[in-house]
Design an enzyme around this catalytic site. Structure first.
Site, PDB file in Angstrom:
ATOM      1  N   GLY A   1       0.903  -1.270  -0.181  1.00 42.97           N
ATOM      2  CA  GLY A   1      -0.014  -0.139  -0.021  1.00 42.97           C
ATOM      3  C   GLY A   1       0.816   1.321   0.238  1.00 42.97           C
ATOM      4  O   GLY A   1       2.162   1.456  -0.499  1.00 42.97           O
TER       5      GLY A   1
ATOM      6  N   ALA B   1      -3.253   8.593   3.907  1.00 44.20           N
ATOM      7  CA  ALA B   1      -2.180   8.137   2.893  1.00 44.20           C
ATOM      8  C   ALA B   1      -0.861   8.669   3.678  1.00 44.20           C
ATOM      9  O   ALA B   1       0.198   8.321   3.350  1.00 44.20           O
ATOM     10  CB  ALA B   1      -2.601   8.480   1.684  1.00 44.20           C
TER      11      ALA B   1
ATOM     12  N   GLY C   1       2.242   2.800   2.382  1.00 48.53           N
ATOM     13  CA  GLY C   1       3.281   2.620   3.315  1.00 48.53           C
ATOM     14  C   GLY C   1       4.625   1.702   3.003  1.00 48.53           C
ATOM     15  O   GLY C   1       5.562   2.078   3.029  1.00 48.53           O
TER      16      GLY C   1
ATOM     17  N   GLU D   1     -17.811  11.205   0.222  1.00 45.87           N
ATOM     18  CA  GLU D   1     -17.382  11.154  -1.344  1.00 45.87           C
ATOM     19  C   GLU D   1     -18.340  10.084  -2.031  1.00 45.87           C
ATOM     20  O   GLU D   1     -18.895  10.376  -3.458  1.00 45.87           O
ATOM     21  CB  GLU D   1     -15.996  10.850  -1.461  1.00 45.87           C
ATOM     22  CG  GLU D   1     -15.109  11.875  -0.975  1.00 45.87           C
ATOM     23  CD  GLU D   1     -13.612  11.657  -1.037  1.00 45.87           C
ATOM     24  OE1 GLU D   1     -12.853  12.461  -0.837  1.00 45.87           O
ATOM     25  OE2 GLU D   1     -13.291  10.187  -0.804  1.00 45.87           O
TER      26      GLU D   1
HETATM   27  C1  LIG Z   1     -12.238   4.304   0.563  1.00 43.05           C
HETATM   28  C2  LIG Z   1     -10.950   4.869   1.062  1.00 43.05           C
HETATM   29  C3  LIG Z   1     -11.077   6.412   0.811  1.00 43.05           C
HETATM   30  C4  LIG Z   1      -9.599   7.085   1.439  1.00 43.05           C
HETATM   31  N1  LIG Z   1      -9.425   8.150   1.025  1.00 43.05           N
HETATM   32  C5  LIG Z   1      -8.165   8.828   1.554  1.00 43.05           C
HETATM   33  C6  LIG Z   1      -8.031  10.194   1.317  1.00 43.05           C
HETATM   34  O1  LIG Z   1      -8.727  10.948   0.273  1.00 43.05           O
HETATM   35  N2  LIG Z   1      -6.883  10.663   1.558  1.00 43.05           N
HETATM   36  C7  LIG Z   1      -6.148   9.954   2.557  1.00 43.05           C
HETATM   37  O2  LIG Z   1      -5.119  10.529   2.842  1.00 43.05           O
HETATM   38  N3  LIG Z   1      -6.447   8.842   2.841  1.00 43.05           N
HETATM   39  C8  LIG Z   1      -7.256   8.170   2.496  1.00 43.05           C
HETATM   40  N4  LIG Z   1      -7.682   7.002   2.667  1.00 43.05           N
HETATM   41  C9  LIG Z   1      -6.831   6.369   3.633  1.00 43.05           C
HETATM   42  C10 LIG Z   1      -5.555   5.745   2.966  1.00 43.05           C
HETATM   43  O3  LIG Z   1      -6.110   5.215   1.914  1.00 43.05           O
HETATM   44  C11 LIG Z   1      -4.656   4.769   3.852  1.00 43.05           C
HETATM   45  O4  LIG Z   1      -4.600   5.396   5.264  1.00 43.05           O
HETATM   46  C12 LIG Z   1      -3.463   4.378   3.450  1.00 43.05           C
HETATM   47  O5  LIG Z   1      -4.052   3.460   2.262  1.00 43.05           O
HETATM   48  C13 LIG Z   1      -2.994   3.458   4.244  1.00 43.05           C
HETATM   49  O6  LIG Z   1      -1.688   2.848   3.742  1.00 43.05           O
HETATM   50  P1  LIG Z   1      -1.123   1.451   4.282  1.00 43.05           P
HETATM   51  O7  LIG Z   1       0.038   1.459   3.369  1.00 43.05           O
HETATM   52  O8  LIG Z   1      -1.068   1.607   5.769  1.00 43.05           O
HETATM   53  O9  LIG Z   1      -2.350   0.252   4.057  1.00 43.05           O
HETATM   54  P2  LIG Z   1      -2.766  -0.133   2.616  1.00 43.05           P
HETATM   55  O10 LIG Z   1      -2.727   1.077   1.672  1.00 43.05           O
HETATM   56  O11 LIG Z   1      -4.601  -0.429   2.868  1.00 43.05           O
HETATM   57  O12 LIG Z   1      -2.033  -1.153   2.010  1.00 43.05           O
HETATM   58  C14 LIG Z   1      -2.101  -2.390   2.730  1.00 43.05           C
HETATM   59  C15 LIG Z   1      -1.649  -3.478   1.651  1.00 43.05           C
HETATM   60  O13 LIG Z   1      -1.223  -4.661   2.643  1.00 43.05           O
HETATM   61  C16 LIG Z   1      -1.804  -5.896   1.706  1.00 43.05           C
HETATM   62  N5  LIG Z   1      -1.974  -6.848   2.677  1.00 43.05           N
HETATM   63  C17 LIG Z   1      -2.786  -6.862   3.676  1.00 43.05           C
HETATM   64  N6  LIG Z   1      -2.721  -8.112   4.433  1.00 43.05           N
HETATM   65  C18 LIG Z   1      -1.907  -8.842   3.752  1.00 43.05           C
HETATM   66  C19 LIG Z   1      -1.443 -10.225   4.117  1.00 43.05           C
HETATM   67  N7  LIG Z   1      -1.857 -10.839   5.015  1.00 43.05           N
HETATM   68  N8  LIG Z   1      -0.483 -10.642   3.066  1.00 43.05           N
HETATM   69  C20 LIG Z   1      -0.233  -9.875   2.135  1.00 43.05           C
HETATM   70  N9  LIG Z   1      -0.434  -8.640   1.672  1.00 43.05           N
HETATM   71  C21 LIG Z   1      -1.397  -7.918   2.664  1.00 43.05           C
HETATM   72  C22 LIG Z   1      -2.961  -5.321   1.019  1.00 43.05           C
HETATM   73  O14 LIG Z   1      -3.213  -5.937   0.174  1.00 43.05           O
HETATM   74  C23 LIG Z   1      -2.484  -3.943   0.664  1.00 43.05           C
HETATM   75  O15 LIG Z   1      -1.847  -3.755  -0.654  1.00 43.05           O
HETATM   76  C24 LIG Z   1      -9.007   6.400   2.360  1.00 43.05           C
HETATM   77  C25 LIG Z   1      -9.137   5.069   2.561  1.00 43.05           C
HETATM   78  C26 LIG Z   1     -10.087   4.235   1.757  1.00 43.05           C
HETATM   79  C27 LIG Z   1     -10.368   2.883   2.354  1.00 43.05           C
END
Ligand SMILES: Cc1cc2nc3c(=O)[nH]c(=O)nc-3n(C[C@H](O)[C@H](O)[C@H](O)COP(=O)(O)OP(=O)(O)OC[C@H]3O[C@@H](n4cnc5c(N)ncnc54)[C@H](O)[C@@H]3O)c2cc1C
Length: 443
Positions: A10, A317, A12, A167
């Site tokens: 994701g 994000a 991060g 949204e």
């Molecule tokens: C609908 C929606 C709208 C949003 N809009 C905004 C916005 O406008 N602005 C903003 O700043 N934030 C927004 N966010 C929040 C933002 O998207 C998240 O804060 C951000 O994606 C977090 O990033 P991350 O890398 O922590 O997790 P994620 O982006 O969720 O990535 C996690 C990754 O881990 C992988 N994963 C999970 N479990 C496993 C496993 N067991 N084995 C292998 N892979 C795994 C998943 O497939 C995924 O690719 C929104 C979120 C959503 C759901």
């Protein structure tokens, strides 16, 4: 060479991997999907404004030419802290010297009966595509059988008045408008209902009251009804019941009621977690009991840092991107025998869109930009981030044309009608909780 495993591609995980590119470490990024999802635009996919491929990008295409970063397609189901291995479903374990946990969050249903079974979450690309198909099917259904309006076929309930709920509601109103104006649907637009339900008395709690009022006024102008200060008590395949006993007949409930880390792999690692399941981390983002492990983004209770001691960052994000980069830098520090440094969040503001030409952007100074200017800022920022991943000017041109000329949106039903829950009476509705995790292949 020091082996780093990053679980999750994701915002991060990718940010961490980028920060480790060309550093003296060997990086493996593991994800259960072979693509990165740009979650902030999922609501556009779900309301047929954008194609799934517009908001997803293959991870291999990002790191294919980075010698020290490889991708492993697989689902992580645990970590053996003693052996220092990550276990993968149906595959051999992956050894690591350092690990970054970036597995994000999932929808939170608060134990509300029927919520998990009968609502449509919006967290993955599959969720968005399934919701799009469902919405388009309801429109086709009402076109063929106008009498179904009485059983809620043209009533769309959105649970949650945060940025995602707002949204979705705004974009849904636009989908209904465009369906009648351009696609020859004959239903009476005035009879279609979009209802946002939230337990709080206002929308968009992360924003100032003036911005939330603007969002509420804009939604109402766009025919969205707000049921604020109302809790959802129960969801069935045919209605939503609120805490005042009222029932809203509907076939479509979009769940934007919040997220949790409980139920994800991060919550099952035996590591210290907070009340919402987020992994507790030290100031440098390492786990207190496993110093070689870092947790970032939505999966972690990321501390804001010295500017706001004791405060945890929101699940955004920017937090994921900045915490990912920081964790990567601390691993490099350790490899080089240097001390690790505390994380410090650089707040760049928050944005939400309420539909085309209406958005709010709130900056850390408290300044709020709204209306068309807010919308253009929102659009520009999202385009910049998408280009960052795709790095191709042609994509920008195609994507913005489709976005700006809304009549050309991908209003196509791709998936098959899904079988109803066998334990329920067949109401002819999709059962979101039982969907297979399949999505359109990127076009
Ligand atoms: C609908 C929606 C709208 C949003 N809009 C905004 C916005 O406008 N602005 C903003 O700043 N934030 C927004 N966010 C929040 C933002 O998207 C998240 O804060 C951000 O994606 C977090 O990033 P991350 O890398 O922590 O997790 P994620 O982006 O969720 O990535 C996690 C990754 O881990 C992988 N994963 C999970 N479990 C496993 C496993 N067991 N084995 C292998 N892979 C795994 C998943 O497939 C995924 O690719 C929104 C979120 C959503 C759901």
């Amino acid at each position: 060479m020091h082996r780093v495993v990053i679980v999750g591609a994701g915002f991060g995980g990718l940010s961490a991997a980028r920060a480790l590119a060309k550093k003296p470490v060997e990086v493996t990024v593991v994800d259960q999907r072979n693509f990165h999802t740009f979650q902030p635009l999922l609501y556009e996919v779900s309301t047929a404004g954008l194609d799934p491929a517009d908001v997803a990008y293959p991870v291999r295409a990002i790191f294919g030419r980075t010698p020290n970063v490889t991708f492993r397609y697989g689902t992580v189901d645990g970590v053996d802290w003693d052996a220092r291995t990550v276990s993968l479903e149906d595959d051999d374990p992956l050894p690591f010297d350092s690990i970054i946990l970036a597995t994000g969050a999932v929808a939170k249903y608060f134990g509300i009966p029927g919520a998990q079974e009968f609502t449509f979450p919006l967290y993955t690309l599959a969720d968005a595509r399934i919701l799009r198909d469902h919405l388009l099917r309801r429109l086709e259904e009402i076109d063929a059988h106008p009498e179904l309006i009485n059983d809620g076929t043209l009533t769309f309930v959105v649970v949650g008045g945060g940025p995602t709920g707002v949204e979705v509601a705004g974009a849904l109103a636009e989908l209904l408008d465009v369906s009648v104006r351009h696609d020859g649907f004959k239903f009476d637009r005035a009879q279609a209902k979009i209802i946002v339900v939230d337990g709080l008395n206002r929308l968009l709690t992360p924003f100032k009251v003036s911005a939330a009022t603007y969002a509420a006024d804009t939604l109402r102008r766009r025919t969205v009804e707000l049921q604020l200060g109302r809790m959802v008590k129960r969801v069935t395949p045919t209605c939503v019941e609120l805490d005042d006993g009222s029932q809203i007949p509907t076939r479509t409930v979009v769940w934007a009621g919040g997220v949790t880390v409980d139920g994800t792999v991060a919550s099952g690692l035996g590591a210290l977690a907070d009340r919402s399941g987020r992994l507790v981390v030290r100031a440098d983002l390492a786990l207190p009991d496993h110093h070689q492990a870092y947790a970032i983004g939505d999966a972690a209770a990321v501390p804001w840092g010295e500017d706001r001691p004791g405060v945890t960052c929101p699940q955004l994000a920017q937090v994921a991107i900045q915490s990912g980069k920081h964790a990567a830098e601390q691993i490099v520090n350790r490899v080089k025998g240097k001390p690790t440094l505390p994380f410090r969040y650089n707040d760049k503001g928050t944005m939400a869109t309420i539909g085309r030409r209406a958005a709010i952007a709130q900056f850390p100074s408290g300044m709020v930009i709204r209306g068309t200017l807010g919308w253009l800022s929102w659009l520009g920022l999202h385009l910049i981030y998408l280009i960052g991943f795709r790095n191709k000017i042609t994509v920008l041109v195609n994507w913005s044309w489709r976005y700006l000329s809304w009549t050309s949106g991908p209003r196509i039903i791709v998936g098959d009608e899904l079988p109803a829950n066998p334990e329920e009476e067949d109401h002819g509705v999709d059962q979101p909780a039982h969907q297979p995790e399949t999505v359109d292949s990127p076009a």
